[in-house]
Write an enzyme that holds these catalytic residues in place. Structure first.
Site, short mmCIF file in Angstrom:
data_model
loop_
_atom_site.label_atom_id
_atom_site.label_comp_id
_atom_site.label_asym_id
_atom_site.label_seq_id
_atom_site.Cartn_x
_atom_site.Cartn_y
_atom_site.Cartn_z
N ASN A 1 42.68 -77.75 57.19
CA ASN A 1 41.67 -76.74 56.93
C ASN A 1 40.92 -76.52 58.26
OD1 ASN A 1 39.52 -75.20 56.14
ND2 ASN A 1 38.94 -76.50 54.39
N ARG B 1 23.25 -67.66 51.18
CA ARG B 1 23.61 -66.25 50.98
C ARG B 1 22.88 -65.68 49.78
NH1 ARG B 1 29.48 -67.90 50.89
NH2 ARG B 1 29.94 -68.35 53.07
N HIS C 1 37.34 -68.81 47.22
CA HIS C 1 37.39 -70.10 46.50
C HIS C 1 38.56 -70.13 45.50
CE1 HIS C 1 32.72 -70.60 46.98
NE2 HIS C 1 33.35 -71.24 47.94
N ARG D 1 45.00 -74.02 54.84
CA ARG D 1 44.09 -73.15 54.11
C ARG D 1 43.88 -71.89 54.94
NH1 ARG D 1 37.67 -73.29 53.70
NH2 ARG D 1 37.46 -71.73 52.07
N GLU E 1 40.57 -79.08 46.37
CA GLU E 1 41.29 -77.99 47.02
C GLU E 1 42.44 -78.51 47.88
OE1 GLU E 1 37.22 -76.65 47.87
OE2 GLU E 1 38.07 -74.64 47.98
#
Ligand code: ADP
Length: 402
Positions: free
Chosen positions: A10, A243, A182, A93, A386
């Protein structure tokens, strides 16, 4: 296949996270993280899980090339080197796969080119992901490199959910639509939730709430995503750590025309200085809980805004799905913050949603139900993984091709 190991990479803009997994029994052999790449103060932490050894190295690591070489060296010291015949593939990823990549994909020049073409819609992420892939390809040119896209799971969304209500020609010309992110987590958690209920993913409808620093919700019908809260970029949807999530787009015009802010300033404001952080100065839910318990009204209001938005999405996705078998909480906040789960379903008994206080208070690493016995809709905590999902998808693809 004799080669049963997958290295999951990743690559972020200044970091590389990795896990080496043996897919015969889903055992993690090594995990690690290189941070602050390109700075004088880079940090590298490597753990070999077969021996339990952890090594930490401080000092400058100039670029991703140097970072991956350092990772390869540490793996080799544990007898797990990248030249091992047991390594089947490297799974990467990749954040943005646009509409083009609906599945994990073996990387070749055409794939690299397409990931590059998507940089305008993922300027922060895709360049770093590409660097990671190119560096790994140079280290092991003969090995399959597989790209696993954060957007892929959401490509099943119908046009009614994926399109914004703007001029179609302009939207198409600039590839403006809702992609969602996601996706690897939503795929993993929706499937694990079905298994927790003792059912096949095809037979259940699940609302997944991925609540980390970034946060997103998805509506999954029979194993396929039909709506998700993030859009063209990860800015849309839930209130997140830093955010804003949803807002009237006219806020942006207003801040520019009346507030005199530049587009870059507004971008930074909405992505980095909004959400929980913008509302109360903290983005860590543990700190917000501590402050609320101490009577801090600013933290309380930030929490209420966060929960209000979450509830709106639960209600919206309930309506999108029609019938719901489970609501699954995952990621840092979703897995650990019992008070957030309790607040999110409070008052929703009419929808069949509730948590059992004692069950909700139990902590653990395993998927578990927190709804009362016999509840109409299951409420579940399902830790996301993940890396394992990327490894599983990578291994399945190279197995199919070999
Ligand atoms: P990301 O991968 O998006 O950086 P994570 O899924 O690791 O995020 O989640 C990070 C967040 O999880 C932290 O910001 C923190 O607010 C929250 N978190 C972690 N542990 C707890 C806890 N015990 N209680 C409440 N919140 C927690």
């Amino acid at each position: 296949m004799n080669a049963t190991r997958v290295l999951v990479l990743n690559s972020g803009s200044s970091s590389v996270k990795y896990q080496l997994i043996d897919m015969r029994d889903a055992t993690r052999l090594a995990v690690g993280l290189v941070e602050r790449i390109g700075e004088q103060t880079s940090r590298f932490k490597h753990t070999c899980l077969t021996s339990g050894d952890t090594r930490e190295l401080d000092g400058p690591i100039a670029d991703h090339d140097a970072a991956l070489k350092a990772v390869a060296e540490e793996l080799a010291r544990d007898g797990l080197g990248l030249d091992s015949p047991e390594l089947a593939a490297i799974g990467h990823r990749v954040v943005h796969g646009g509409m083009f990549f609906t599945e994990p994909t073996v990387v070749d020049d055409a794939v690299l080119h397409e990931i590059e073409r998507l940089i305008p819609v993922a300027p922060l992420h895709n360049p770093a992901n590409l660097t990671g892939i190119r560096t790994a390809m140079a280290l092991r040119p003969d090995l399959p490199q597989v790209a696993v896209f954060d957007t892929a799971f959401h490509t099943t969304m119908p046009e009614s959910a994926a399109r914004y209500a703007i001029d179609t020609k302009i939207a198409d010309r600039h590839r403006v639509r809702r992609y969602g992110f996601h996706g690897t987590s939503h795929a993993y958690v929706s499937r694990a939730t079905a298994h927790l209920l003792g059912k096949a993913p095809e037979d259940v409808n699940v609302i997944v709430l991925h609540l980390g620093n970034g946060a997103s919700a998805s509506a999954v019908r029979g194993g396929r995503c039909v709506d998700t809260s993030m859009g063209l970029t990860p800015l849309e949807g839930l209130v997140m750590g830093t955010r804003s999530g949803d807002l009237d787009p006219a806020v942006i015009f207003h801040l520019q025309r009346v507030g005199g802010m530049s587009m870059d300033e507004i971008d930074t404001l909405l992505n980095k200085r909004s959400g929980l952080f913008g509302l109360c100065g903290d983005n860590d839910m543990r700190e917000i809980q501590r402050r609320m318990e101490a009577g801090d009204e600013e933290a309380r209001l930030a929490f209420e805004i966060y929960v209000h938005r979450l509830k709106k999405y639960i209600g919206a996705y309930y309506a999108v799905l029609g019938t719901v078998d489970a609501v699954a909480f995952t990621a840092g906040v979703g897995e650990n913050a019992a008070f957030v789960r309790e607040a999110a379903v409070e008052g929703l008994a009419g929808l069949g949603l509730a948590v059992d206080g004692a069950r909700n208070a139990v902590r653990g690493d395993e998927p578990r139900l927190v709804s009362p016995e016999g509840a109409r809709v299951a409420v579940a905590v399902v830790p996301t993984d993940e890396e394992m999902e990327i490894a599983t998808q990578t291994y399945a693809l190279v197995g199919k091709n070999s």
